[in-house]
Write an enzyme that holds these catalytic residues in place. Structure first.
Site, short mmCIF file in Angstrom:
data_model
loop_
_atom_site.label_atom_id
_atom_site.label_comp_id
_atom_site.label_asym_id
_atom_site.label_seq_id
_atom_site.Cartn_x
_atom_site.Cartn_y
_atom_site.Cartn_z
N LYS A 70 42.01 43.52 45.92
CA LYS A 70 42.36 42.16 45.51
C LYS A 70 42.12 41.22 46.69
O LYS A 70 41.81 41.68 47.80
CB LYS A 70 43.81 42.09 45.02
CG LYS A 70 44.83 42.46 46.09
CD LYS A 70 46.25 42.33 45.57
CE LYS A 70 47.25 42.59 46.68
NZ LYS A 70 48.64 42.40 46.29
N HIS A 116 31.41 43.46 31.99
CA HIS A 116 31.79 44.84 32.32
C HIS A 116 30.78 45.79 31.68
O HIS A 116 30.42 45.61 30.51
CB HIS A 116 33.20 45.13 31.82
CG HIS A 116 33.66 46.50 32.18
ND1 HIS A 116 34.08 46.83 33.46
CD2 HIS A 116 33.72 47.63 31.45
CE1 HIS A 116 34.38 48.12 33.49
NE2 HIS A 116 34.18 48.62 32.28
#
Ligand code: GAR
Length: 206
Positions: A70, A116
């Site tokens: 992250k 994705h």
């Protein structure tokens, strides 16, 4: 959002940038009624920044901080500021390999999308084409979806199927999925730029 011609797109990517190229070139060709105004990367030497430079699109490496999956707090603030300064209407994740947290999600609520390499909800997470091969599915593909706080879990905008062949390797399968990605992503971004996308809970009408 804004009128079609001024639809401003910011792209975030960590890799070679082929999906950015597909979207940027579709904008240039006029099939996406908008323009990519900024490209941001968490990887200094990422191909996506070189592809942006070739197209005279402003690109910038913003260090991600110390986490692996992250953005650090300071980094997240820098990404938000860069996207706001560029006055983007839509944030397009194109192989950005970090999970986004509340700060970015709230700053651009309902305006962040991702691509994705599988038919979600099958095979979320990393290297989805390897997961598809390991599972032995005969059909996989790619998915464009809104980004929420989960991993590859937001409402689905579009999908395109790709066959898995008996002699596929991870590389050949990913390559075939990428061909589909380069068709699907510009198509979905164009629909968003035209204001043709309606979200009703988890169901998205295009
Ligand atoms: C694409 O295949 C994209 O679907 C995948 O990374 C690749 C980036 O390629 N993204 C993910 O796996 C996100 N979970 P690119 O840099 O050539 O666009």
């Amino acid at each position: 959002m804004t009128s079609e011609r001024n639809f401003r797109i910011g792209v975030l990517g960590s890799g070679k940038g082929s999906n950015f190229v597909a979207v940027a070139d579709a904008c240039h060709a006029g099939t996406v009624p908008g323009q990519v105004v900024v490209v941001l990367s968490d990887v200094a030497e990422a191909g996506i920044l070189a592809r942006a430079a070739e197209r005279q699109i402003p690109g910038r490496f913003i260090p991600p901080g110390t986490f692996r999956t992250k953005l650090g707090e300071e980094a997240e603030r820098a990404y938000i500021e860069a996207l706001k300064n560029a006055r983007v209407d839509l944030v397009v994740l194109a192989g950005f390999m970090r999970v986004l947290k509340e700060g970015l999600l709230e700053a651009f609520a309902g305006r962040i999308i991702n691509i994705h390499p599988s038919l979600l909800p099958a095979f979320p997470g990393l290297e989805a084409w390897k997961q598809a091969l390991a599972h032995g599915v005969k059909v996989t593909g790619c998915t464009v979806h809104f980004v929420d706080a989960g991993v590859d879990s937001g409402p689905i905008i579009g999908q395109q199927a790709v066959p898995v062949l008996d002699d596929d390797t991870p590389a050949t399968l990913h390559q075939r999925i990428q061909v589909a990605e380069h068709e699907l992503y510009p198509r979905c971004v164009a629909a968003l730029a035209r204001g043709a996308v309606r979200v009703e809970g988890r169901r998205v009408r295009v």
